[in-house]
Design a protein around this motif. Structure first.
Motif, PDB file in Angstrom:
ATOM      1  N   SER A  87       3.367  -3.404   4.478  1.00 53.58           N
ATOM      2  CA  SER A  87       4.090  -3.170   3.219  1.00 53.58           C
ATOM      3  C   SER A  87       4.415  -1.695   3.010  1.00 53.58           C
ATOM      4  O   SER A  87       5.423  -1.367   2.383  1.00 53.58           O
ATOM      5  CB  SER A  87       3.273  -3.685   2.036  1.00 53.58           C
ATOM      6  OG  SER A  87       3.051  -5.074   2.152  1.00 53.58           O
ATOM      7  N   LEU A 121       3.506  -7.519  -3.783  1.00 53.00           N
ATOM      8  CA  LEU A 121       2.312  -8.273  -4.154  1.00 53.00           C
ATOM      9  C   LEU A 121       1.100  -7.870  -3.341  1.00 53.00           C
ATOM     10  O   LEU A 121      -0.038  -7.959  -3.812  1.00 53.00           O
ATOM     11  CB  LEU A 121       2.587  -9.770  -3.991  1.00 53.00           C
ATOM     12  CG  LEU A 121       1.518 -10.735  -4.510  1.00 53.00           C
ATOM     13  CD1 LEU A 121       1.383 -10.594  -6.023  1.00 53.00           C
ATOM     14  CD2 LEU A 121       1.865 -12.167  -4.143  1.00 53.00           C
ATOM     15  N   SER A 122       1.317  -7.403  -2.106  1.00 53.38           N
ATOM     16  CA  SER A 122       0.179  -7.000  -1.275  1.00 53.38           C
ATOM     17  C   SER A 122      -0.567  -5.808  -1.857  1.00 53.38           C
ATOM     18  O   SER A 122      -1.734  -5.581  -1.517  1.00 53.38           O
ATOM     19  CB  SER A 122       0.667  -6.667   0.137  1.00 53.38           C
ATOM     20  OG  SER A 122       1.523  -5.552   0.110  1.00 53.38           O
ATOM     21  N   ALA A 174      -9.502 -14.146   3.433  1.00 52.69           N
ATOM     22  CA  ALA A 174      -8.452 -15.063   3.877  1.00 52.69           C
ATOM     23  C   ALA A 174      -8.178 -14.902   5.373  1.00 52.69           C
ATOM     24  O   ALA A 174      -8.040 -15.896   6.102  1.00 52.69           O
ATOM     25  CB  ALA A 174      -7.164 -14.818   3.072  1.00 52.69           C
ATOM     26  N   TRP A 213      -1.856  -6.200   6.550  1.00 55.37           N
ATOM     27  CA  TRP A 213      -2.179  -5.497   5.310  1.00 55.37           C
ATOM     28  C   TRP A 213      -1.339  -4.244   5.120  1.00 55.37           C
ATOM     29  O   TRP A 213      -0.955  -3.907   4.000  1.00 55.37           O
ATOM     30  CB  TRP A 213      -3.662  -5.146   5.309  1.00 55.37           C
ATOM     31  CG  TRP A 213      -4.111  -4.356   4.121  1.00 55.37           C
ATOM     32  CD1 TRP A 213      -4.405  -3.033   4.066  1.00 55.37           C
ATOM     33  CD2 TRP A 213      -4.324  -4.862   2.794  1.00 55.37           C
ATOM     34  NE1 TRP A 213      -4.785  -2.662   2.803  1.00 55.37           N
ATOM     35  CE2 TRP A 213      -4.745  -3.770   1.996  1.00 55.37           C
ATOM     36  CE3 TRP A 213      -4.201  -6.124   2.215  1.00 55.37           C
ATOM     37  CZ2 TRP A 213      -5.046  -3.911   0.650  1.00 55.37           C
ATOM     38  CZ3 TRP A 213      -4.495  -6.260   0.865  1.00 55.37           C
ATOM     39  CH2 TRP A 213      -4.910  -5.171   0.099  1.00 55.37           C
ATOM     40  N   ILE A 218     -10.243 -10.126  -1.062  1.00 52.00           N
ATOM     41  CA  ILE A 218      -9.667 -11.468  -1.005  1.00 52.00           C
ATOM     42  C   ILE A 218      -8.816 -11.626   0.253  1.00 52.00           C
ATOM     43  O   ILE A 218      -8.861 -12.649   0.939  1.00 52.00           O
ATOM     44  CB  ILE A 218      -8.829 -11.740  -2.264  1.00 52.00           C
ATOM     45  CG1 ILE A 218      -9.686 -11.547  -3.525  1.00 52.00           C
ATOM     46  CG2 ILE A 218      -8.238 -13.133  -2.226  1.00 52.00           C
ATOM     47  CD1 ILE A 218     -10.882 -12.463  -3.591  1.00 52.00           C
ATOM     48  N   PHE A 219      -8.044 -10.591   0.569  1.00 53.57           N
ATOM     49  CA  PHE A 219      -7.213 -10.648   1.767  1.00 53.57           C
ATOM     50  C   PHE A 219      -8.067 -10.713   3.029  1.00 53.57           C
ATOM     51  O   PHE A 219      -7.760 -11.468   3.957  1.00 53.57           O
ATOM     52  CB  PHE A 219      -6.295  -9.425   1.806  1.00 53.57           C
ATOM     53  CG  PHE A 219      -5.415  -9.365   3.008  1.00 53.57           C
ATOM     54  CD1 PHE A 219      -4.222 -10.061   3.046  1.00 53.57           C
ATOM     55  CD2 PHE A 219      -5.781  -8.617   4.113  1.00 53.57           C
ATOM     56  CE1 PHE A 219      -3.404 -10.010   4.171  1.00 53.57           C
ATOM     57  CE2 PHE A 219      -4.970  -8.555   5.232  1.00 53.57           C
ATOM     58  CZ  PHE A 219      -3.791  -9.258   5.262  1.00 53.57           C
ATOM     59  N   MET A 268       6.935 -10.234  -2.433  1.00 48.87           N
ATOM     60  CA  MET A 268       5.719 -10.427  -1.633  1.00 48.87           C
ATOM     61  C   MET A 268       5.248  -9.114  -1.038  1.00 48.87           C
ATOM     62  O   MET A 268       4.038  -8.884  -0.890  1.00 48.87           O
ATOM     63  CB  MET A 268       5.993 -11.446  -0.532  1.00 48.87           C
ATOM     64  CG  MET A 268       6.218 -12.859  -1.037  1.00 48.87           C
ATOM     65  SD  MET A 268       6.594 -14.030   0.281  1.00 48.87           S
ATOM     66  CE  MET A 268       5.076 -13.954   1.225  1.00 48.87           C
ATOM     67  N   VAL A 300      -1.213  -5.615  -4.982  1.00 48.81           N
ATOM     68  CA  VAL A 300      -1.931  -6.149  -6.142  1.00 48.81           C
ATOM     69  C   VAL A 300      -3.133  -6.988  -5.695  1.00 48.81           C
ATOM     70  O   VAL A 300      -4.173  -6.990  -6.356  1.00 48.81           O
ATOM     71  CB  VAL A 300      -0.977  -6.970  -7.034  1.00 48.81           C
ATOM     72  CG1 VAL A 300      -1.700  -7.500  -8.259  1.00 48.81           C
ATOM     73  CG2 VAL A 300       0.222  -6.135  -7.445  1.00 48.81           C
ATOM     74  N   VAL A 301      -2.981  -7.698  -4.590  1.00 51.08           N
ATOM     75  CA  VAL A 301      -4.062  -8.557  -4.109  1.00 51.08           C
ATOM     76  C   VAL A 301      -5.247  -7.692  -3.678  1.00 51.08           C
ATOM     77  O   VAL A 301      -5.078  -6.734  -2.917  1.00 51.08           O
ATOM     78  CB  VAL A 301      -3.574  -9.412  -2.923  1.00 51.08           C
ATOM     79  CG1 VAL A 301      -4.716 -10.236  -2.348  1.00 51.08           C
ATOM     80  CG2 VAL A 301      -2.437 -10.317  -3.364  1.00 51.08           C
ATOM     81  N   PRO A 302      -6.449  -7.981  -4.143  1.00 49.10           N
ATOM     82  CA  PRO A 302      -7.623  -7.202  -3.702  1.00 49.10           C
ATOM     83  C   PRO A 302      -7.826  -7.326  -2.205  1.00 49.10           C
ATOM     84  O   PRO A 302      -7.623  -8.389  -1.607  1.00 49.10           O
ATOM     85  CB  PRO A 302      -8.777  -7.833  -4.499  1.00 49.10           C
ATOM     86  CG  PRO A 302      -8.128  -8.503  -5.663  1.00 49.10           C
ATOM     87  CD  PRO A 302      -6.790  -8.963  -5.183  1.00 49.10           C
ATOM     88  N   GLU A 303      -8.236  -6.231  -1.591  1.00 48.60           N
ATOM     89  CA  GLU A 303      -8.421  -6.227  -0.146  1.00 48.60           C
ATOM     90  C   GLU A 303      -9.536  -7.170   0.280  1.00 48.60           C
ATOM     91  O   GLU A 303      -9.492  -7.740   1.375  1.00 48.60           O
ATOM     92  CB  GLU A 303      -8.712  -4.811   0.340  1.00 48.60           C
ATOM     93  CG  GLU A 303      -8.697  -4.666   1.849  1.00 48.60           C
ATOM     94  CD  GLU A 303      -8.903  -3.235   2.306  1.00 48.60           C
ATOM     95  OE1 GLU A 303      -8.876  -2.994   3.535  1.00 48.60           O
ATOM     96  OE2 GLU A 303      -9.095  -2.360   1.438  1.00 48.60           O
TER      97      GLU A 303
END
Length: 314
Positions: free
Chosen positions: A178, A137-138, A149, A175, A145-146, A134, A140-143
């Protein structure tokens, strides 16, 4: 009866100097001089740095023009009583809000990241492996989308946390946690367990081992991650744009985008961007000096220090 040495044949004697001379001849670079690569590098530097230099230059322009130089002046920084960064309430508040978010996020995210790194490194099993995944994974996740959320979290799930400085800080901490976790964990893997075991053999308890052995060894990684988080918050845009509520808690990046996109740009925005650039440079220089000082007893080059500050190594 004495033994006599048999002289080597003339062909072998002549071959030995040739072999020695052939051995000491350095190999020539098969690529020759990398003209294309060198030219491409200079082209990239010019393409990326010249616009920044022009923006910084026109922040000192005496007039409002962004294309015609009208003389050197500090007008857009502090001498103009209305439109300068110092006297314009919105621009002044943006600088303070950026510093505030950078300090808050660094003070919260770095200790949490160090704790996560220690926990993941010491805890064995499928659960820490999942947490480690996880953390990665942060990246990889587009900012975007984050950020969306986090916006729904603070407006629907936890509506008591209203949009503003608190929501921005929580979003930025989530954010950026990580970075210290991964950097410190990489440092832990490099160090191994031998130092802690040696401290335990000498009679140190766990708290003494962490305070006197582990934290000093992790100091360069912790310092590098703090610099990385602080400088990353300065130019963050997506999260703070979605979680800000008014002009009083809007940082530099959002102010520059909103005013420039709305057609209200001018040299004052150039001055605001220059301030953000100077802040990033100061943090990077301090980080480089601090990392070199923290690792003064270890072998390493200046390039290794820069790559570590940039987050490439632990």
């Amino acid at each position: 009866m004495t033994a006599t040495s048999v002289p080597a044949p003339a062909s072998q004697a002549a071959a030995q100097p040739r072999a020695l001379s052939r051995r000491w001849i350095p190999r020539r670079n098969p690529w020759g001089h990398p003209w294309i690569l060198e030219g491409f590098t200079w082209l990239y530097l010019i393409w990326s740095l010249v616009p920044i230099a022009l923006a910084v230059l026109f922040s000192f322009n005496n007039g409002k023009s962004q294309s015609v130089w009208q003389g050197f002046s500090w007008r857009w920084y502090f001498t103009d009583p209305v439109n300068s960064v110092l006297h314009n309430p919105q621009l002044h508040a943006a600088v303070l809000q950026t510093l505030r978010l950078s300090v808050y996020t660094t003070l919260i995210a770095v200790p949490l990241g160090v704790a996560f790194a220690l926990g993941i490194n010491r805890w064995r099993g499928p659960i820490p492996s999942t947490f480690n995944f996880m953390m990665i994974l942060s990246f990889v996740v587009p900012e975007l989308i984050f950020g969306v959320a986090m916006f729904f979290v603070f407006t629907i799930l936890y509506s008591k946390v209203q949009l503003g400085t608190l929501a921005e800080t929580l979003g930025l901490v989530t954010w950026n946690v990580s970075w210290p976790a991964i950097i410190v964990q990489a440092r832990l893997v490099t160090l191994g367990r031998q130092y802690e075991e040696a401290a335990a053999d000498l009679g140190a308890n766990q708290l003494q081992t962490i305070r006197r052995v582990l934290l000093p060894l992790l100091g360069p990684a912790i310092f590098a991650s703090a610099v990385l988080v602080f400088s990353g918050v300065i130019d963050d845009f997506v999260i703070v744009d979605l979680l800000s509520s008014n002009s009083g808690n809007t940082p530099i990046s959002v102010i520059i985008y909103s005013q420039q996109h709305g057609g209200n740009g001018g040299p004052a925005l150039n001055a605001l961007g220059t301030i953000a650039l100077v802040m990033s440079f100061i943090i990077a220089i301090l980080g480089y000096i601090g990392y070199r000082w923290a690792t003064r007893g270890e072998r390493g080059s200046r390039l290794e220090a820069l790559t570590s500050i940039a987050g490439s190594e632990g």
